[in-house]
Design a protein around this motif. Structure first.
Motif, PDB file in Angstrom:
ATOM      1  N   VAL A  34       2.452   2.382  -6.507  1.00 53.74           N
ATOM      2  CA  VAL A  34       2.446   1.430  -5.392  1.00 53.74           C
ATOM      3  C   VAL A  34       3.315   0.224  -5.728  1.00 53.74           C
ATOM      4  O   VAL A  34       4.070  -0.277  -4.879  1.00 53.74           O
ATOM      5  CB  VAL A  34       1.001   1.004  -5.041  1.00 53.74           C
ATOM      6  CG1 VAL A  34       0.987  -0.174  -4.089  1.00 53.74           C
ATOM      7  CG2 VAL A  34       0.244   2.189  -4.439  1.00 53.74           C
ATOM      8  N   MET A  35       3.258  -0.242  -6.960  1.00 56.61           N
ATOM      9  CA  MET A  35       4.102  -1.374  -7.347  1.00 56.61           C
ATOM     10  C   MET A  35       5.584  -0.987  -7.331  1.00 56.61           C
ATOM     11  O   MET A  35       6.425  -1.816  -6.988  1.00 56.61           O
ATOM     12  CB  MET A  35       3.690  -1.914  -8.717  1.00 56.61           C
ATOM     13  CG  MET A  35       2.396  -2.704  -8.679  1.00 56.61           C
ATOM     14  SD  MET A  35       2.340  -3.990  -7.397  1.00 56.61           S
ATOM     15  CE  MET A  35       3.797  -4.961  -7.792  1.00 56.61           C
ATOM     16  N   ALA A  38       6.526  -1.448  -3.841  1.00 54.54           N
ATOM     17  CA  ALA A  38       6.637  -2.875  -3.514  1.00 54.54           C
ATOM     18  C   ALA A  38       7.922  -3.474  -4.066  1.00 54.54           C
ATOM     19  O   ALA A  38       8.489  -4.394  -3.467  1.00 54.54           O
ATOM     20  CB  ALA A  38       5.430  -3.635  -4.060  1.00 54.54           C
ATOM     21  N   PRO A  42       9.663  -5.220  -0.656  1.00 51.11           N
ATOM     22  CA  PRO A  42       8.602  -6.196  -0.900  1.00 51.11           C
ATOM     23  C   PRO A  42       7.849  -6.610   0.374  1.00 51.11           C
ATOM     24  O   PRO A  42       8.448  -6.899   1.399  1.00 51.11           O
ATOM     25  CB  PRO A  42       9.342  -7.403  -1.474  1.00 51.11           C
ATOM     26  CG  PRO A  42      10.636  -6.870  -1.978  1.00 51.11           C
ATOM     27  CD  PRO A  42      10.978  -5.718  -1.085  1.00 51.11           C
ATOM     28  N   ILE A  45       1.088  -8.754  -1.216  1.00 47.83           N
ATOM     29  CA  ILE A  45       0.195  -7.906  -1.996  1.00 47.83           C
ATOM     30  C   ILE A  45      -1.127  -8.635  -2.169  1.00 47.83           C
ATOM     31  O   ILE A  45      -1.149  -9.833  -2.436  1.00 47.83           O
ATOM     32  CB  ILE A  45       0.797  -7.628  -3.399  1.00 47.83           C
ATOM     33  CG1 ILE A  45       2.139  -6.904  -3.285  1.00 47.83           C
ATOM     34  CG2 ILE A  45      -0.182  -6.849  -4.267  1.00 47.83           C
ATOM     35  CD1 ILE A  45       2.907  -6.858  -4.597  1.00 47.83           C
ATOM     36  N   TRP A  69       9.882  -7.046  -7.262  1.00 46.32           N
ATOM     37  CA  TRP A  69       9.185  -7.508  -6.058  1.00 46.32           C
ATOM     38  C   TRP A  69       9.462  -8.994  -5.835  1.00 46.32           C
ATOM     39  O   TRP A  69       9.779  -9.414  -4.730  1.00 46.32           O
ATOM     40  CB  TRP A  69       7.680  -7.246  -6.202  1.00 46.32           C
ATOM     41  CG  TRP A  69       6.845  -7.927  -5.171  1.00 46.32           C
ATOM     42  CD1 TRP A  69       6.541  -7.455  -3.932  1.00 46.32           C
ATOM     43  CD2 TRP A  69       6.211  -9.204  -5.280  1.00 46.32           C
ATOM     44  NE1 TRP A  69       5.761  -8.369  -3.253  1.00 46.32           N
ATOM     45  CE2 TRP A  69       5.543  -9.452  -4.069  1.00 46.32           C
ATOM     46  CE3 TRP A  69       6.142 -10.168  -6.281  1.00 46.32           C
ATOM     47  CZ2 TRP A  69       4.813 -10.607  -3.833  1.00 46.32           C
ATOM     48  CZ3 TRP A  69       5.423 -11.321  -6.054  1.00 46.32           C
ATOM     49  CH2 TRP A  69       4.766 -11.528  -4.844  1.00 46.32           C
ATOM     50  N   CYS A  79       1.670 -12.766  -3.507  1.00 45.83           N
ATOM     51  CA  CYS A  79       0.717 -11.895  -4.189  1.00 45.83           C
ATOM     52  C   CYS A  79      -0.548 -12.710  -4.406  1.00 45.83           C
ATOM     53  O   CYS A  79      -0.494 -13.822  -4.931  1.00 45.83           O
ATOM     54  CB  CYS A  79       1.277 -11.423  -5.517  1.00 45.83           C
ATOM     55  SG  CYS A  79       0.139 -10.391  -6.471  1.00 45.83           S
ATOM     56  N   LEU A 126      -0.802  -3.185  -0.230  1.00 49.43           N
ATOM     57  CA  LEU A 126       0.530  -3.579   0.210  1.00 49.43           C
ATOM     58  C   LEU A 126       0.339  -3.807   1.703  1.00 49.43           C
ATOM     59  O   LEU A 126       0.150  -2.852   2.460  1.00 49.43           O
ATOM     60  CB  LEU A 126       1.567  -2.478  -0.010  1.00 49.43           C
ATOM     61  CG  LEU A 126       1.978  -2.166  -1.427  1.00 49.43           C
ATOM     62  CD1 LEU A 126       3.129  -1.164  -1.421  1.00 49.43           C
ATOM     63  CD2 LEU A 126       2.359  -3.399  -2.194  1.00 49.43           C
ATOM     64  N   HIS A 127       0.370  -5.044   2.111  1.00 48.27           N
ATOM     65  CA  HIS A 127       0.007  -5.401   3.482  1.00 48.27           C
ATOM     66  C   HIS A 127       0.752  -4.556   4.514  1.00 48.27           C
ATOM     67  O   HIS A 127       1.976  -4.475   4.497  1.00 48.27           O
ATOM     68  CB  HIS A 127       0.273  -6.887   3.725  1.00 48.27           C
ATOM     69  CG  HIS A 127      -0.675  -7.767   2.970  1.00 48.27           C
ATOM     70  ND1 HIS A 127      -1.099  -8.971   3.448  1.00 48.27           N
ATOM     71  CD2 HIS A 127      -1.292  -7.614   1.774  1.00 48.27           C
ATOM     72  CE1 HIS A 127      -1.933  -9.524   2.582  1.00 48.27           C
ATOM     73  NE2 HIS A 127      -2.054  -8.714   1.546  1.00 48.27           N
ATOM     74  N   ARG A 129       0.977  -1.416   4.784  1.00 49.30           N
ATOM     75  CA  ARG A 129       1.569  -0.161   4.336  1.00 49.30           C
ATOM     76  C   ARG A 129       0.616   0.816   3.677  1.00 49.30           C
ATOM     77  O   ARG A 129       0.545   1.977   4.042  1.00 49.30           O
ATOM     78  CB  ARG A 129       2.688  -0.450   3.334  1.00 49.30           C
ATOM     79  CG  ARG A 129       3.913  -0.942   3.953  1.00 49.30           C
ATOM     80  CD  ARG A 129       5.067  -0.521   3.101  1.00 49.30           C
ATOM     81  NE  ARG A 129       6.189  -1.346   3.466  1.00 49.30           N
ATOM     82  CZ  ARG A 129       6.978  -1.930   2.621  1.00 49.30           C
ATOM     83  NH1 ARG A 129       6.805  -1.788   1.343  1.00 49.30           N
ATOM     84  NH2 ARG A 129       7.972  -2.659   3.047  1.00 49.30           N
TER      85      ARG A 129
END
Length: 176
Positions: A34-35, A38, A42, A45, A69, A79, A126-127, A129
């Motif tokens: 996931v990162m 991101a 980006p 988070i 990110w 974040c 991840l907002h 997503r």
């Protein structure tokens, strides 16, 4: 709910909206994946846990993803970490803490009041997503989802605790 895909964090096809997380190792692999997502695209988070001890925040690939990110994201992309305590964080994730010192204007760390700390579940969003959330912490089992309604509900749960939380873990240690 469909079975988790063979590639952590990624469904087998676009129509697959959710899957299972089977262990802490699986969760850590999915956090890394996931990162990586991101880093490329980006978005804000949100990460929550009682203490973040089991997270792979010090792994080189995760740290590189956080750096990308931060560099690739606009100043409105933030974040947020919400924890019950940050007591073990410095020992568990020293690389992440060093990185955060440079990006503290984009990284918010909050600590929940003691009476709410037990309500915090390990979660990475991840907002808009993708989200990972553990249901059974001791086993490290949970779910991932791309369902916008579920992601919104998870974020609302976090916001309810966050509103009663205070700043935690200063980005630098000041001394005389």
């Amino acid at each position: 709910m469909s079975e988790a895909s063979s590639t952590p964090g990624e469904p087998r096809n676009v129509t697959e909206l959710s899957g299972r997380i089977t262990s802490w190792r699986d969760f850590a692999d999915r956090v890394s994946a996931v990162m990586a997502m991101a880093a490329v695209e980006p978005v804000s988070i949100t990460m929550t846990d009682t203490n973040f001890v089991h997270w792979p925040l010090g792994q080189r690939s995760v740290m590189e993803a956080f750096q990308q990110w931060a560099v690739n994201g606009s100043s409105v992309v933030k974040c947020r970490l919400l924890a019950g305590t940050y007591e073990e964080f410095a020992r568990s994730h020293p690389r992440w803490l060093m990185w955060r010192a440079n990006w503290s204007h984009r990284v918010i760390c909050q600590e929940a009041p003691e009476e709410l700390a037990s309500q915090i579940r390990p979660m990475l969003l991840l907002h808009g997503r993708l989200g990972l959330r553990l249901v059974e912490e001791h086993l490290g089992t949970g779910v991932w989802t791309r369902d916008p309604g579920v992601l919104s509900d998870w974020l609302s749960d976090c916001d309810a605790i966050s509103q009663r939380s205070h700043d935690g873990m200063p980005p630098t240690t000041l001394g005389l």
